[in-house]
Design an enzyme around this catalytic site. Structure first.
Site, mmCIF file in Angstrom:
data_model
loop_
_atom_site.group_PDB
_atom_site.id
_atom_site.type_symbol
_atom_site.label_atom_id
_atom_site.label_comp_id
_atom_site.label_asym_id
_atom_site.label_seq_id
_atom_site.Cartn_x
_atom_site.Cartn_y
_atom_site.Cartn_z
ATOM 1 N N LYS A 1 -1.826 0.214 -0.795
ATOM 2 C CA LYS A 1 -0.921 -0.102 0.308
ATOM 3 C C LYS A 1 -1.636 -0.105 1.654
ATOM 4 O O LYS A 1 -1.098 -0.622 2.631
ATOM 5 C CB LYS A 1 0.259 0.865 0.320
HETATM 6 C C1 LIG Z 1 3.582 1.137 -4.376
HETATM 7 C C2 LIG Z 1 2.735 1.372 -5.584
HETATM 8 C C3 LIG Z 1 2.827 0.578 -6.753
HETATM 9 C C4 LIG Z 1 3.858 -0.520 -6.906
HETATM 10 O O1 LIG Z 1 3.597 -1.628 -6.115
HETATM 11 P P1 LIG Z 1 4.737 -2.733 -5.875
HETATM 12 O O2 LIG Z 1 4.157 -3.714 -4.943
HETATM 13 O O3 LIG Z 1 5.913 -1.996 -5.320
HETATM 14 O O4 LIG Z 1 5.055 -3.322 -7.219
HETATM 15 C C5 LIG Z 1 1.953 0.811 -7.801
HETATM 16 N N1 LIG Z 1 1.052 1.812 -7.731
HETATM 17 C C6 LIG Z 1 0.939 2.606 -6.645
HETATM 18 C C7 LIG Z 1 -0.062 3.699 -6.659
HETATM 19 C C8 LIG Z 1 1.766 2.418 -5.535
HETATM 20 O O5 LIG Z 1 1.650 3.230 -4.482
#
Ligand SMILES: *Cc1c(COP(=O)(O)O)cnc(C)c1O
Length: 449
Positions: free
Chosen positions: A125
Site C-alpha cells: 500500500k
Molecule cells: C490491503 C492488503 C491486501 C488486499 O489488497 P486489495 O487491493 O484490497 O485487494 C492484501 N495483502 C495485504 C498485506 C494488504 O495490506
C-alpha cells in the site's frame, strides 16, 4: 530540459490528452484526474473509471529491460493524469513514489515472488499511498483550505497512509484503529510520526472504526467545519499507480516469450484490478488469479455470475477480510460487463487459515523463504492453478513483510522474524495517541473541537 531523465523516450509535449473519469453509477458529472483525486468517491457514491483506456506503447514493452523504474512508472501513469499535473512535477512525484526496490525473486521451480514490502511501511500500500499523497499535496499547494484525510484501519492501510502523508502541506491525517488489535510493528507505524498525523485509539473493533468514519463523511456539521476526504483504495490516485509494479515484474521476468500467471492476494480487489488494467491496456501478462481467504464472494461470482456480499469473517490474512470488495465493479467494467471475457482472464481460489499456516511452514522448510499470511494464501492458490496447467509459470504478489504478522509466522515456523533495520528505529519511539470511545459522538466531538 527533459533530456536529463528520459534517456530512451521523449515526451509528447504538444499532445497532452485530457483523460476524463465517469462514475460507475452514471449519475455524477464527468471529472478530470484532479477532481477524481479530491472527491475520492463520486457524489452518487459510484467509483470513478477512466473514460477511454490508453494503450501501452510497444516501445515501452520492447525496451522495458533498459528503462529505469521511475521512467516506466511515468510512462504508465501520464495518460491517466493528463494535463492535471505538468510532466516535470509528475515525474518528481513518480520518482519519489517508487524510490525503493521491488524485486521479483525466484523461489520455487515455477513460482516467483514479487516483493512489494520494501517500502517505508513494509506493505504494497506504500506505492498507492505515496503517489496519492503527493498528488493531493500538489493539488492543494495553492489553496487556502486544509483537507482532513480520515481513515479507519485494521493495520496496514493506516501505516501506509500515515507515512505517505507525513508532513504533506495542507493535509491533516486522522487515523482510527482498534486498540490492542493491530500488531506491534503496525501500531508503532501509526502512532509515532507526529506532526500532521493523529492516531485515534478506539476502544472497540475495526468495524466500529469503519462505522464511525462512514458516519463522519455524511455528517453535515462536520462537513461544514472540515473538508474531509478518504484515502482508501477506491481513490483513483491510489488505485492507478498500483499498475507500476506489474510492469516492474514484467521487466524482471526472464522468459519474455512465455506470459507469467499472476496471483494476487485480494481483499478489496484494488490491487488485482490495477494488474488487470495493465494487462488489458497492453502489458503481456498471462492468466490472473484472485487468491482469497474464506471471504470469497468472488469465487461464487465466477461460478454464478452473481455478486452476493457476505459479512466478513476474521482470518489470519486480515487485510483481506472483506465481505463486499468495493473495486470488483471496476473489474466488471474493465471487461465491458462481458462475463465470458472476465472468466477467461480471471480465476479464484479459496484458502483456509489452516492451509495458510501449512503453506508458510512448508515453503519455509523447503526453500527457506518466509511468506506472510497474505503471500501464503497467494502461493497456495497459484500452486493449485499450476497443478492444472503444469507447463506454465507465474509469480505471486507478496503484499506485506512477514514481520507485520509475527503470530502466524511464529506458529508456522517456530521462529520470529527479524525486524528490518529500516523500521527498527521506530520500535523505540513512544507512541502518541488520543483514546476515544467506540461511538460516533466521540469522534464528532473530537473533529469539531
Ligand atoms: C490491503 C492488503 C491486501 C488486499 O489488497 P486489495 O487491493 O484490497 O485487494 C492484501 N495483502 C495485504 C498485506 C494488504 O495490506
Amino acid at each position: 530540459m527533459w533530456k536529463f531523465w528520459i534517456v530512451n523516450i521523449t515526451f509528447d509535449i504538444g499532445l497532452k490528452n485530457f483523460m476524463k473519469y465517469y462514475s460507475l453509477n452514471k449519475k455524477s458529472p464527468i471529472v478530470n484526474f484532479k477532481g477524481a483525486t479530491i472527491n475520492g468517491q463520486a457524489p452518487d457514491k459510484g467509483l470513478y473509471f477512466p473514460e477511454k483506456l490508453p494503450e501501452v506503447s510497444s516501445a515501452l514493452i520492447e525496451n522495458i529491460e533498459n528503462l529505469p523504474d521511475a521512467e516506466i512508472a511515468f510512462r504508465v501513469i501520464e495518460p491517466y493524469v493528463g494535463d492535471c499535473i505538468p510532466n516535470l512535477d509528475l515525474f518528481d512525484i513518480v520518482k519519489e513514489t517508487v524510490n525503493f526496490p521491488i524485486p521479483l525473486k525466484k523461489v520455487g521451480d515455477n513460482i516467483s515472488s514479487l516483493e512489494l514490502f520494501h517500502g517505508p511501511t513494509l506493505a504494497f500500500k506504500d506505492v498507492g499511498a505515496r503517489f496519492m499523497s503527493r498528488c493531493l499535496g500538489y493539488f492543494l499547494k495553492n489553496e487556502e483550505r486544509k483537507v482532513t484525510v480520515l481513515v479507519a484501519t485494521s493495520g496496514d492501510t493506516g501505516g501506509a497512509v500515515a507515512n505517505g502523508f507525513y508532513d504533506v502541506k495542507g493535509v491533516n491525517v486522522i487515523i482510527l484503529y482498534p486498540k490492542g488489535r493491530v500488531s506491534p510493528v503496525q501500531e508503532k507505524q501509526l502512532t509515532t510520526l507526529g506532526k500532521n498525523i493523529i492516531a485515534l485509539e478506539v476502544d472497540g473493533t475495526f468495524d466500529d472504526c469503519q462505522q464511525m468514519v462512514k458516519q463522519a463523511f455524511i455528517d453535515k456539521e462536520i462537513n461544514e467545519k472540515r473538508f474531509l476526504t478518504s484515502a482508501n483504495s477506491i481513490n483513483v490516485a491510489r488505485w492507478l499507480p498500483q499498475q507500476f509494479y506489474y510492469f516492474f515484474a514484467y521487466k524482471q521476468w526472464k522468459e519474455k516469450g512465455k506470459q507469467p500467471v499472476v496471483c494476487v492476494p485480494s481483499g478489496n480487489f484494488g490491487n488485482i484490478c490495477a494488474g488487470l488494467l495493465a494487462k488489458v491496456t497492453g502489458l503481456p501478462l498471462g492468466h490472473f488469479i484472485a487468491a482469497c481467504n474464506v471471504n470469497d464472494i468472488v469465487s461464487d461470482y465466477l461460478k454464478t455470475e452473481k455478486l452476493v456480499p457476505k459479512t466478513a469473517v476474521a482470518t489470519l490474512s486480515n487485510a483481506m477480510d472483506v465481505g463486499n470488495p468495493s473495486n470488483f465493479v471496476r473489474i466488471i467494467e474493465l471487461f465491458q460487463k462481458e462475463f465470458p471475457a472476465l472468466k477467461n482472464n480471471l480465476s479464484s481460489y479459496t484458502i483456509t487459515d489452516t492451509e495458510t499456516i501449512e503453506t508458510i511452514k512448508r515453503i519455509y522448510t523447503q526453500y527457506h523463504y518466509t511468506l506472510d499470511p497474505h503471500g501464503a494464501v497467494a502461493w497456495l492458490a497459484l500452486e493449485r492453478y499450476l497443478e492444472q496447467f503444469p507447463d506454465q509459470k507465474g509469480f505471486i504478489l507478496e503484499t506485506a513483510h512477514p514481520v507485520k504478522f509475527p503470530d502466524a509466522v511464529i506458529e508456522a515456523t517456530g521462529k520470529g522474524v527479524e525486524i528490518p533495520p529500516s523500521i527498527s528505529s521506530i520500535m523505540h519511539r513512544e507512541k502518541e495517541t488520543v483514546e476515544i470511545k467506540p461511538d460516533f459522538e466521540s469522534l464528532k466531538d473530537y473533529l469539531l473541537a
